[in-house]
Design an enzyme around this catalytic site. Structure first.
Site, PDB file in Angstrom:
ATOM      1  N   CYS A 128     -78.042  15.355 -26.246  1.00 23.12           N
ATOM      2  CA  CYS A 128     -78.359  16.605 -25.548  1.00 23.12           C
ATOM      3  C   CYS A 128     -77.505  16.808 -24.301  1.00 23.12           C
ATOM      4  O   CYS A 128     -76.890  17.864 -24.115  1.00 23.12           O
ATOM      5  CB  CYS A 128     -79.843  16.668 -25.226  1.00 23.12           C
ATOM      6  SG  CYS A 128     -80.430  15.462 -23.998  1.00 23.12           S
ATOM      7  N   HIS A 149     -84.556  15.851 -21.533  1.00 22.37           N
ATOM      8  CA  HIS A 149     -83.860  16.681 -22.529  1.00 22.37           C
ATOM      9  C   HIS A 149     -83.299  17.905 -21.824  1.00 22.37           C
ATOM     10  O   HIS A 149     -83.863  18.391 -20.841  1.00 22.37           O
ATOM     11  CB  HIS A 149     -84.801  17.100 -23.658  1.00 22.37           C
ATOM     12  CG  HIS A 149     -84.089  17.771 -24.797  1.00 22.37           C
ATOM     13  ND1 HIS A 149     -83.360  17.074 -25.725  1.00 22.37           N
ATOM     14  CD2 HIS A 149     -83.966  19.091 -25.132  1.00 22.37           C
ATOM     15  CE1 HIS A 149     -82.823  17.916 -26.606  1.00 22.37           C
ATOM     16  NE2 HIS A 149     -83.175  19.150 -26.257  1.00 22.37           N
ATOM     17  N   HIS A 182     -78.837  23.523 -28.241  1.00 22.57           N
ATOM     18  CA  HIS A 182     -79.011  22.124 -27.829  1.00 22.57           C
ATOM     19  C   HIS A 182     -78.780  21.202 -29.014  1.00 22.57           C
ATOM     20  O   HIS A 182     -78.689  21.632 -30.167  1.00 22.57           O
ATOM     21  CB  HIS A 182     -80.414  21.908 -27.238  1.00 22.57           C
ATOM     22  CG  HIS A 182     -81.525  21.996 -28.236  1.00 22.57           C
ATOM     23  ND1 HIS A 182     -82.583  21.112 -28.262  1.00 22.57           N
ATOM     24  CD2 HIS A 182     -81.758  22.875 -29.262  1.00 22.57           C
ATOM     25  CE1 HIS A 182     -83.424  21.436 -29.228  1.00 22.57           C
ATOM     26  NE2 HIS A 182     -82.950  22.487 -29.844  1.00 22.57           N
TER      27      HIS A 182
END
Length: 341
Positions: A257, A305, A317
Site C-alpha cells: 500500500c 494502510h 490502493h
C-alpha cells in the site's frame, strides 16, 4: 526494493545511526510480542473475519518491515561515508607521521646531543640559536597537529565500535520483524486455503464486503487535484492499476500500500517516506469533506494502510495479497486522516 533485499555490510559508521534504532526496536518488540496463535483466534467457520484480522496484522508487520528496511539503507550509506572519512583522516595522519619522522631523523643526524654542548662547539652561536628556535616551533606545531588528528581518530574509532554494535541491534530488530511477517504469511496462506474451500458464492460475498464503502461519510466535492504534482501522482497510480500486491514492494511491477503511494509520487518528482505511518505526516492534513484527487487517505487508528483519493468517492490502493491495485470506495475501512502532499 521489492522482494529483493540488500545485505548490509557489517562495518562501522557514524553516530547518526542512533536516532531511529529505539523506534525500530520498539516496533520489532511489539510485533514479536503478538502470539503467533492470536492471528487465528477466530472461531472456525468465520473465515471472513479471520482473513480480515490476518490481513490487518500482516499489513502492520509489512509497514514495520518497510521502516526497518528504509533505516537499514540509510545506515548503509552512513557506513560508507564514515569509512571514507576515516580513510581520509588516516591518510593525513600517515603524511604527518612521515614528515615528523624525517624531522626527527634530521635532528638525530645533526647530533642528538645536549643543546648546551652543541652551542659550545657551534661555529656561529647566533645561527645555531635561530635554527634551534625555528626547529622547536616546527616540532611543536607538527606535534600539535598530530595530537589533534589522533584525538579525532580515537573519537571516530569509538563511534565506529558503537555504531557496529547498533547495526547488530538493528539487524536483530529487522530479523524479528521478518520472522513475524513470515508467520503472518503462513497464516494468510492458511486463510486463503480456507476461503478457497468455501463455495463460490461465499467467496464472492467476501470480495463484495471487502469493497463496500461506508454510507455515513460527508459529501465529497468534485474539485480537481490541488496541484500539478498531485495530478501527476494520480496519473501514475492509475497507470499501476491491475499490478499485483507484493510484500515490501514499491514498484514498478508490484506494490504494497505505501509502496504504491511512494512510487506514484516519485513519478511526480516528490519523495514520500516509505511507510504509511510516515506518509500520514508528509503534508498537511485536511478534512475528508475537502479531499481532492492526489490526497493520501490513511486508514485505521495505527495508520497501517494508505490509499490515494482519485475523486468520485474512490481511492486507488494496493489492497492485500491476491488483490491487484484497484479502485475501492474511500470509506472501505475506518479512515484515520487525509493528507495533502
Amino acid at each position: 526494493m521489492g522482494s529483493h533485499r540488500r545485505r548490509l555490510a557489517h562495518s562501522g559508521f557514524d553516530r547518526g545511526a542512533c536516532a531511529a534504532l529505539s523506534a525500530l526496536s520498539v516496533a520489532a518488540a511489539a510485533l514479536g510480542a503478538v502470539p503467533a496463535g492470536s492471528a487465528v483466534a477466530a472461531p472456525q467457520g468465520d473465515a471472513r473475519a479471520e482473513v480480515d484480522r490476518l490481513y490487518e496484522e500482516a499489513e502492520k508487520a509489512t509497514e514495520a518491515y518497510n521502516k526497518a528496511d528504509e533505516r537499514a539503507d540509510a545506515l548503509h550509506r552512513q557506513v560508507s561515508d564514515s569509512q571514507d572519512l576515516i580513510a581520509r583522516q588516516q591518510e593525513r595522519v600517515n603524511t604527518m607521521r612521515d614528515a615528523l619522522g624525517s624531522l626527527a631523523g634530521a635532528q638525530y643526524r645533526s647530533g642528538g646531543i645536549d643543546p648546551a654542548v652543541a652551542l659550545l662547539f657551534s661555529a656561529d652561536p647566533d645561527d645555531y640559536l635561530d635554527k634551534a628556535s625555528v626547529l622547536d616551533r616546527i616540532t611543536a606545531h607538527q606535534a600539535g597537529q598530530l595530537h589533534e588528528l589522533q584525538g579525532a581518530l580515537r573519537e571516530l574509532a569509538q563511534e565506529r565500535a558503537e555504531a557496529t554494535r547498533q547495526l547488530a541491534e538493528l539487524e536483530r530488530s529487522r530479523a524479528a520483524v521478518a520472522r513475524h511477517k513470515k508467520t503472518v504469511e503462513h497464516k494468510l496462506a492458511k486463510a486463503r486455503q480456507l476461503l478457497n474451500s468455501l463455495p463460490a458464492t461465499e467467496r464472492a460475498a467476501y470480495e463484495r464486503i471487502s469493497r463496500t464503502g461506508r454510507t455515513d461519510l460527508p459529501e465529497l466535492g468534485g474539485a480537481g487535484p490541488a496541484s500539478e504534482r498531485a495530478a501527476a501522482a494520480v496519473a501514475a497510480a492509475r497507470a499501476a492499476l491491475g499490478r499485483p500486491y507484493v510484500w515490501g514492494a514499491n514498484g514498478p511491477s508490484g506494490f504494497d500500500c505505501s509502496g504504491l503511494m511512494q512510487w506514484a509520487y516519485a513519478r511526480a518528482g516528490v519523495h514520500l517516506p516509505r511507510t504509511s505511518q510516515e506518509q500520514r505526516f508528509a503534508g498537511h492534513q485536511v478534512p475528508l469533506s475537502q479531499a481532492r484527487p492526489g490526497d493520501l487517505v490513511v486508514y485505521r487508528s495505527d495508520a497501517s494502510h494508505v490509499g490515494m483519493y482519485v475523486g468520485n468517492g474512490r481511492v486507488i490502493h494496493a489492497p492485500y495479497p491476491g488483490a491487484p491495485v484497484r479502485y475501492d470506495p474511500v470509506g472501505m475501512m475506518p479512515i484515520s486522516s487525509v493528507t495533502r502532499v
